[in-house]
Design a protein around this motif. Structure first.
Motif, short mmCIF file in Angstrom:
data_model
loop_
_atom_site.label_atom_id
_atom_site.label_comp_id
_atom_site.label_asym_id
_atom_site.label_seq_id
_atom_site.Cartn_x
_atom_site.Cartn_y
_atom_site.Cartn_z
N GLN A 48 10.38 4.20 -5.36
CA GLN A 48 9.54 3.21 -6.02
C GLN A 48 10.35 2.09 -6.66
N ARG A 49 11.44 2.45 -7.29
CA ARG A 49 12.26 1.43 -7.95
C ARG A 49 12.87 0.46 -6.95
N GLU A 52 10.20 -1.89 -5.59
CA GLU A 52 9.83 -2.92 -6.56
C GLU A 52 10.94 -3.97 -6.68
N ARG A 57 6.38 -6.62 -7.64
CA ARG A 57 5.23 -5.79 -8.02
C ARG A 57 4.16 -5.88 -6.95
N THR A 61 -2.46 -1.04 -6.69
CA THR A 61 -2.02 0.31 -6.38
C THR A 61 -3.23 1.21 -6.20
N TRP A 69 1.20 1.71 -2.77
CA TRP A 69 1.26 0.34 -3.24
C TRP A 69 0.84 -0.57 -2.10
N TYR A 71 0.53 -4.53 -0.69
CA TYR A 71 0.95 -5.93 -0.76
C TYR A 71 0.04 -6.70 0.20
#
Length: 156
Positions: A48-49, A52, A57, A61, A69, A71
């Protein structure tokens, strides 16, 4: 001779401006797609990090199920004074496992867009139809009656 040139020049400028006013207006909404960054998200490697840090961001979600997530990117085009139409639509769904690592990164496009049309000018609801007078005078006599939630006098 000079007046003719001025009129001809004015006519050409007016024609150019009128053609420019009829051109399509393109607008990009949501996530700005960069294919290099989208292709860099690798299942089993990223978490996840790192997603991101790479993509930023997400647009939104998931609220239920496995953490995902999304986009979302849309490009619309429209003529002046006309409702915009979607020309391109792209969604990247990045799914994460319980440990936060990327399980899958799926793309979808215009093929999965659903167009909804409303059913007339009224929304169907459950229950009975009430008229204007029944709405206006329906509560008269029910305030303070036993079993209807009202109090039965002052101070009680």
């Amino acid at each position: 001779m000079r007046v003719t040139k001025i009129l001809a020049t004015t006519a050409l400028v007016a024609a150019g401006l009128s053609l420019g006013a009829c051109s399509s207006i393109r607008e990009t909404r949501g996530y700005v797609v960069d294919s290099t960054l989208l292709n860099s998200v690798q299942p089993g490697i990223d978490n996840q990090r790192s997603v991101e840090m790479t993509l930023g961001r997400p647009t939104f979600t998931s609220q239920f199920g496995e953490p995902t997530w999304y986009y979302v990117s849309s490009t619309t085009g429209r003529k002046p004074f006309v409702r915009p139409r979607i020309q391109q639509h792209q969604v990247l769904a990045v799914k994460f496992g319980p440990d936060g690592s990327v399980i899958a990164a799926d793309r979808s496009g215009m093929d999965e867009v659903v167009y909804l049309t409303p059913d007339g000018d009224k929304t169907p609801t459950l229950g009975r139809e009430r008229g204007f007078l029944e709405d206006l005078f329906g509560n008269i006599g029910t305030v303070g009656q036993p079993g209807l939630g009202g109090q039965q006098g002052p101070g009680r």
